[in-house]
Design a protein around this motif. Structure first.
Motif, PDB file in Angstrom:
ATOM      1  N   SER A  35      26.584  -7.276  17.994  1.00 33.51           N
ATOM      2  CA  SER A  35      26.598  -7.895  16.668  1.00 33.51           C
ATOM      3  C   SER A  35      28.042  -8.050  16.216  1.00 33.51           C
ATOM      4  O   SER A  35      28.972  -7.474  16.805  1.00 33.51           O
ATOM      5  CB  SER A  35      25.834  -7.019  15.673  1.00 33.51           C
ATOM      6  N   GLY A  84      21.900  -6.309  20.671  1.00 33.36           N
ATOM      7  CA  GLY A  84      20.967  -7.419  20.585  1.00 33.36           C
ATOM      8  C   GLY A  84      19.688  -6.979  19.911  1.00 33.36           C
ATOM      9  O   GLY A  84      19.703  -6.259  18.913  1.00 33.36           O
ATOM     10  N   GLU A  85      18.565  -7.406  20.488  1.00 33.85           N
ATOM     11  CA  GLU A  85      17.260  -7.043  19.948  1.00 33.85           C
ATOM     12  C   GLU A  85      16.523  -6.147  20.938  1.00 33.85           C
ATOM     13  O   GLU A  85      16.901  -6.043  22.104  1.00 33.85           O
ATOM     14  CB  GLU A  85      16.420  -8.316  19.721  1.00 33.85           C
ATOM     15  N   SER A 127      15.620  -2.102  26.535  1.00 34.57           N
ATOM     16  CA  SER A 127      16.573  -2.317  25.450  1.00 34.57           C
ATOM     17  C   SER A 127      17.854  -1.563  25.756  1.00 34.57           C
ATOM     18  O   SER A 127      17.875  -0.626  26.561  1.00 34.57           O
ATOM     19  CB  SER A 127      15.992  -1.840  24.115  1.00 34.57           C
ATOM     20  N   PHE A 159      26.428  -9.491  23.769  1.00 32.09           N
ATOM     21  CA  PHE A 159      25.227  -9.073  23.044  1.00 32.09           C
ATOM     22  C   PHE A 159      25.525  -8.308  21.755  1.00 32.09           C
ATOM     23  O   PHE A 159      24.606  -8.047  20.985  1.00 32.09           O
ATOM     24  CB  PHE A 159      24.338  -8.205  23.949  1.00 32.09           C
ATOM     25  N   ASP A 182      16.048  -6.926  24.925  1.00 32.13           N
ATOM     26  CA  ASP A 182      17.197  -7.601  25.544  1.00 32.13           C
ATOM     27  C   ASP A 182      17.833  -6.783  26.669  1.00 32.13           C
ATOM     28  O   ASP A 182      18.816  -7.225  27.269  1.00 32.13           O
ATOM     29  CB  ASP A 182      18.271  -7.893  24.495  1.00 32.13           C
TER      30      ASP A 182
END
Length: 426
Positions: free
Chosen positions: A103, A224-225, A180, A101, A228
């Protein structure tokens, strides 16, 4: 049964970890048992061997050796000290969240540090009121400009007292899409670790409490976002937690067989070794049989995972079989040792205590059975390993944020790609 799934490179890795465990870990066991506190120096020494990065791609400084290699590392450490095997398995949960997950910037920042042993990651999901019911958590994160402000309380966090980077799942909204995950560094204002509590077993390992009191983390630390968090928690548990804990159980099980066989051969009764008595042979036979089946289920499951094949059922079954069989064999070992097994000068009572610690994390045996029952009825709720398989089927250049140098964990790479640990150790 390991020879059905491992090759010469796997076995060379096994011998490397086994020699290290005998040399560096075994002499410290007595001290860890006596103090019943976390062993910071040994945890760091193990991390510096590079084994925490076994599933981290070579592009980020890891071994790129896959889940079967990870299983061997955890198994061999656990054969000597389940506490140190648990330390490595818990760190791997922290690896999973970033691998799947993170970046590109998060991967470049943290994965090389994890692979070198300079950073020990954790994952924090469970809370006192909700236990294994992830959706029942109450800890929160609220967006405030370029930051999120975290408040709440997590428990049973593996490596709580040695971790440097905590993956924390909290609420940013209602329902299943309102969870999250964030990366929180140790030392962040508003974050603290609770005092270590003495436990039944796994002495030397820490699984304690984390507290967040207006803890401010940059928005860039979001994994992630938003929303997630449930996927972060479940995928880490299913794809790493279950096989990792399976490996710890497997190591304990092997230690049970080794110690009990040795004791039975040396202990004299009626003028001959205990091992000559048929009732003892029968118990040893049961331990051996369970271990063969347990190892087969463990290695088969992670072999499928390394191949990018759906294997949720195999991962669930491997944990179920290994946890339950290790406990049964430890009880048989205690029967064979009789009163001798009750004293701490022999390790068999430690094996039994440690084995009990592996039951609850990543789902108790009842949870595994319920999920397998749902599968039998055709009511399974999707496969996390299938989602991973879809990713692995893509060529590295096709994957989002993993261009050019990325490599599939556990597989040798072609020309122009990053080189795995195994391809450098043929």
């Amino acid at each position: 049964m390991y020879r059905y799934f491992t090759d010469q490179r796997h076995e060379a890795l096994r011998e490397q970890v086994r020699e290290f465990a005998e040399r560096e870990v075994r002499p410290r066991i007595a001290g860890m048992e006596a103090s019943r506190s976390v062993c910071h120096d040994l945890s760091r020494l193990i991390a510096r061997q590079g084994w925490i990065g076994v599933t981290v791609q070579r592009a980020y400084g890891g071994m790129g050796a896959g889940h079967l290699a990870k299983t061997l590392i955890i198994e061999e450490l656990s054969r000597v000290s389940a506490a140190m095997g648990a330390m490595v398995q818990a760190s791997q949960l922290g690896v999973a969240k970033i691998v799947h997950f993170g970046s590109e910037e998060q991967k470049k920042t943290w994965l090389p540090a994890i692979a070198s042993g300079d950073c020990l990651p954790t994952i924090a999901v469970t809370e006192p009121q909700s236990g294994g019911h992830v959706l029942g958590m109450e800890s929160t994160a609220v967006r405030d400009g370029d930051d999120y402000v975290l408040n709440g309380h997590k428990i049973y966090v593996g490596n709580s007292h040695v971790g440097d980077l905590h993956g924390v799942v909290v609420r940013t909204g209602p329902g299943s899409t309102g969870l999250s995950a964030f990366l929180v560094e140790s030392g962040t204002p508003g974050f603290r670790v609770g005092p270590q509590q003495p436990a039944m077993g796994l002495h030397g390992f820490s699984f304690g409490e984390l507290f967040f009191d207006n803890c401010r983390v940059p928005a860039a630390n979001l994994l992630g976002e938003e929303g997630d968090g449930l996927s972060v928690a479940y995928s880490s548990s299913v794809l790493y937690g279950r096989p990792n804990l399976t490996a710890v159980s497997l190591g304990i099980h092997q230690a049970v067989l080794d110690e009990t066989s040795r004791f039975s051969a040396e202990r004299q009764r009626y003028g001959k070794p205990l091992a000559e008595l048929n009732n003892i042979k029968l118990k040893l036979g049961r331990i051996q049989s369970r271990l063969l089946l347990a190892r087969l289920s463990a290695y088969h499951a992670v072999h499928l995972l390394d191949q990018g094949l759906p294997c949720d059922a195999e991962l669930m079954n491997a944990k179920l079989v290994n946890v339950e069989s290790a406990l049964e064999s430890a009880r048989d070992a205690m029967d064979i040792h009789a009163a001798c097994g009750l004293f701490t000068d022999r390790p068999v009572e430690r094996f039994l205590r440690d084995a009990h610690h592996i039951v609850a994390p990543a789902g108790t045996s009842d949870v595994q059975l319920l999920r397998l029952g749902e599968l039998a009825l055709g009511r399974a709720k999707g496969e996390w390993s299938n989602r991973l398989a879809e990713l692995l089927r893509l060529e590295p250049a096709e994957r989002p944020e993993e261009k050019a140098s990325a490599t599939v964990p556990g597989q040798r790479t072609g020309p122009g790609r990053a080189v795995s640990w195994f391809s450098r150790h043929r």
